[in-house]
Design a protein around this motif. Structure first.
Motif, PDB file in Angstrom:
ATOM      1  N   LYS A 312      -3.801   9.745  13.063  1.00  0.00           N
ATOM      2  CA  LYS A 312      -3.440  11.110  12.468  1.00  0.00           C
ATOM      3  C   LYS A 312      -2.052  10.611  11.641  1.00  0.00           C
ATOM      4  CE  LYS A 312      -1.641  15.545  13.443  1.00  0.00           C
ATOM      5  NZ  LYS A 312      -0.078  15.181  13.072  1.00  0.00           N
ATOM      6  N   ARG A 313      -1.123   9.934  12.493  1.00  0.00           N
ATOM      7  CA  ARG A 313       0.102   9.686  11.890  1.00  0.00           C
ATOM      8  C   ARG A 313       0.180   8.521  10.735  1.00  0.00           C
ATOM      9  NH1 ARG A 313       5.139  10.255  13.654  1.00  0.00           N
ATOM     10  NH2 ARG A 313       5.190  10.024  11.364  1.00  0.00           N
ATOM     11  N   LEU A 314      -0.490   7.519  11.047  1.00  0.00           N
ATOM     12  CA  LEU A 314      -0.868   6.601  10.043  1.00  0.00           C
ATOM     13  C   LEU A 314      -1.438   7.027   8.797  1.00  0.00           C
ATOM     14  CD1 LEU A 314      -1.991   3.465  12.143  1.00  0.00           C
ATOM     15  CD2 LEU A 314       0.288   3.551  11.054  1.00  0.00           C
ATOM     16  N   LEU A 315      -2.244   7.947   8.850  1.00  0.00           N
ATOM     17  CA  LEU A 315      -3.020   8.318   7.555  1.00  0.00           C
ATOM     18  C   LEU A 315      -1.979   9.239   6.718  1.00  0.00           C
ATOM     19  CD1 LEU A 315      -6.528   9.092   8.654  1.00  0.00           C
ATOM     20  CD2 LEU A 315      -5.709   7.343   7.201  1.00  0.00           C
ATOM     21  N   GLU A 316      -0.799   9.562   7.430  1.00  0.00           N
ATOM     22  CA  GLU A 316       0.242  10.337   6.658  1.00  0.00           C
ATOM     23  C   GLU A 316       1.133   9.429   5.662  1.00  0.00           C
ATOM     24  OE1 GLU A 316       2.754  11.762   9.633  1.00  0.00           O
ATOM     25  OE2 GLU A 316       1.306  13.058  10.604  1.00  0.00           O
ATOM     26  N   ILE A 317       0.626   8.249   5.882  1.00  0.00           N
ATOM     27  CA  ILE A 317       1.610   7.217   4.942  1.00  0.00           C
ATOM     28  C   ILE A 317       0.679   7.070   3.588  1.00  0.00           C
ATOM     29  CG2 ILE A 317       2.214   4.953   5.009  1.00  0.00           C
ATOM     30  CD1 ILE A 317       2.642   4.645   7.569  1.00  0.00           C
ATOM     31  N   GLU A 318       1.330   7.249   2.675  1.00  0.00           N
ATOM     32  CA  GLU A 318       0.600   7.044   1.270  1.00  0.00           C
ATOM     33  C   GLU A 318      -0.076   5.640   0.842  1.00  0.00           C
ATOM     34  OE1 GLU A 318       1.563   7.976  -3.334  1.00  0.00           O
ATOM     35  OE2 GLU A 318       3.163   8.413  -1.977  1.00  0.00           O
ATOM     36  N   GLY A 319      -1.131   5.600   0.530  1.00  0.00           N
ATOM     37  CA  GLY A 319      -1.832   4.302   0.126  1.00  0.00           C
ATOM     38  C   GLY A 319      -2.108   3.632   1.386  1.00  0.00           C
ATOM     39  N   LEU A 320      -2.251   4.118   2.668  1.00  0.00           N
ATOM     40  CA  LEU A 320      -2.678   3.463   3.758  1.00  0.00           C
ATOM     41  C   LEU A 320      -4.145   3.708   3.952  1.00  0.00           C
ATOM     42  CD1 LEU A 320      -0.999   2.864   7.123  1.00  0.00           C
ATOM     43  CD2 LEU A 320      -3.227   3.915   7.288  1.00  0.00           C
ATOM     44  N   LYS A 321      -5.022   2.571   4.298  1.00  0.00           N
ATOM     45  CA  LYS A 321      -6.465   2.647   4.399  1.00  0.00           C
ATOM     46  C   LYS A 321      -6.718   2.070   5.738  1.00  0.00           C
ATOM     47  CE  LYS A 321     -10.755   1.486   2.717  1.00  0.00           C
ATOM     48  NZ  LYS A 321     -11.654   0.556   1.644  1.00  0.00           N
TER      49      LYS A 321
END
Length: 404
Positions: A312-321
């Motif tokens: 959940k937290r990592l997917l808040e980062i723009e451009g992260l896949k």
């Protein structure tokens, strides 16, 4: 529920600083940290009973032998092997796989087939390639989909009377995918094939029951389950271990030696030539005891929460896949950030005290499938916390800003 502060106090390395920052250790997929009880057990062995085993009548040799065999018994109980002599000490997963491939060199013939999966670590690819080159057998690959799951319909099609052994990891080191190994074991047996399970990434998270699974071989490394490096286990069914020839020749693995003929010792010693890592074997039992005291139900619950929160937290980062979105998955998150090489992210967050793994994770075919050079991999253990995930996310955002 775990008392996470008490658990973390068991691991002295977690209280240190790296580059002036509190250590956040998210490279558990490569190796786990060691609790004080394991560190103390190594010291205790060398201080009190250091001796060679199985060969001496003196007291220290007998004490060391007893401790080594007690550890073998602990591991037998842990994985629910039928006999203690089905549990072989190795230097790690790679050693165990190579032991089996060496044995199958005397079984395979030209045109036979070996099935590996697209999700394998190099240590469960290269030895089988070498075996096929030596014997004329053919290597077949079970394909994967874009979620990082093996395609079972294709696996079913690949199985045939030519299939002599299937080899697959229980959990992918690069993506965290939990493979449907019970299904695969049963299907392999339907065509008369043996099956080896690479459990290196599974044993930190769960207790494999080799009798319930009915696998023919199961391999894992001690250093990923809070044990010493240079230790591992190969479980093999008694019938298979009796069928395979010894992997190495030397002391300990013999019954009688003459210049005309040598006869081999009974299991497990037939496969344990030379002086083993006595301290490592004994202390692997200590690590297994520790993991069971923590409790695998507790471990799974803690790691499930970390996986969900971290995702959940990592997917808040723009451009992260995220790469690897299987329905059944353990606490590994492999990801990239658009336009930035994973190595650059890893280097910057290291300066902030955060240990993640970057690269192909010894799984280059997976990276080729996704057409990427590698990933950033955060792999969580039961002693990690959500607060550490927050620190990592903040560090990645900072690195992204610096590199954009």
């Amino acid at each position: 529920m775990l008392d996470i502060n008490k658990i973390r106090a068991d691991f002295p390395i977690l209280s240190q600083k790296v580059n002036g920052k509190p250590l956040v250790y998210f490279d558990n997929g490569a190796t786990s940290q060691k609790p004080q009880v394991v560190i103390d057990a190594i010291s205790k062995y060398y201080q009190e009973i250091n001796a060679n085993i199985h060969r001496g009548v003196h007291t220290l040799s007998q004490l060391a032998t007893d401790a080594y065999e007690i550890s073998r018994g602990k591991i037998q109980n842990h994985i629910n092997a039928k006999f203690s002599h089905e549990v072989l000490f190795t230097s790690g997963t790679t050693h165990g796989i190579n032991l089996v491939t060496n044995g199958f060199a005397s079984i395979l013939k030209e045109g036979d087939e070996v099935l590996v999966s697209a999700l394998e670590h190099h240590s469960n690819i290269v030895p089988w390639q070498m075996l096929c080159e030596k014997t004329g057998a053919v290597l077949r690959v079970i394909p994967m989909n874009h979620e990082g799951e093996l395609i079972m319909e294709e696996f079913d099609k690949l199985l045939s009377s030519k299939t002599k052994i299937v080899t697959v990891n229980h959990i992918s080191n690069a993506l965290g995918t939990v493979n449907p190994i019970k299904y695969m074991i049963d299907k392999a047996h339907e065509v008369g094939a043996a099956i080896l399970i690479d459990g290196a990434q599974a044993v930190p998270h769960l207790k494999p029951d080799v009798q319930e699974l009915d696998c023919d071989f199961y391999v894992f490394s001690g250093h990923k389950i809070c044990g010493p490096t240079g230790t591992g286990i190969l479980y093999g069914k008694e019938a298979w271990l009796n069928k395979l020839p010894p992997y190495q020749g030397g002391g300990e693995m013999i019954k009688e030696v003459s210049f005309e003929k040598t006869t081999y010792a009974e299991l497990p010693h037939k496969f344990e030539a030379g002086t083993p890592n006595v301290a490592g074997g004994i202390v692997l039992g200590t690590a297994i005891d520790y993991m069971n005291e923590v409790g695998f139900d507790n471990i799974q619950q803690q790691e499930k929460e970390l996986l969900e929160y971290g995702t959940k937290r990592l997917l808040e980062i723009e451009g992260l896949k995220i790469f690897g979105t299987a329905k059944e998955k353990t606490s590994v998150i492999s990801f990239n950030i658009e336009g930035i090489h994973p190595y650059d992210i890893g280097t910057i967050v290291d300066k902030l005290g955060i240990a993640v793994r970057t690269g192909h994770h010894c799984a280059q075919p997976i990276m080729t499938f996704f057409d990427i050079p590698g990933t950033i991999r955060a792999s969580f253990a039961f002693y990690n916390t959500k607060e550490e995930i927050d620190i990592m996310v903040a560090a990645i955002k900072r690195a992204q800003m610096m590199l954009s």
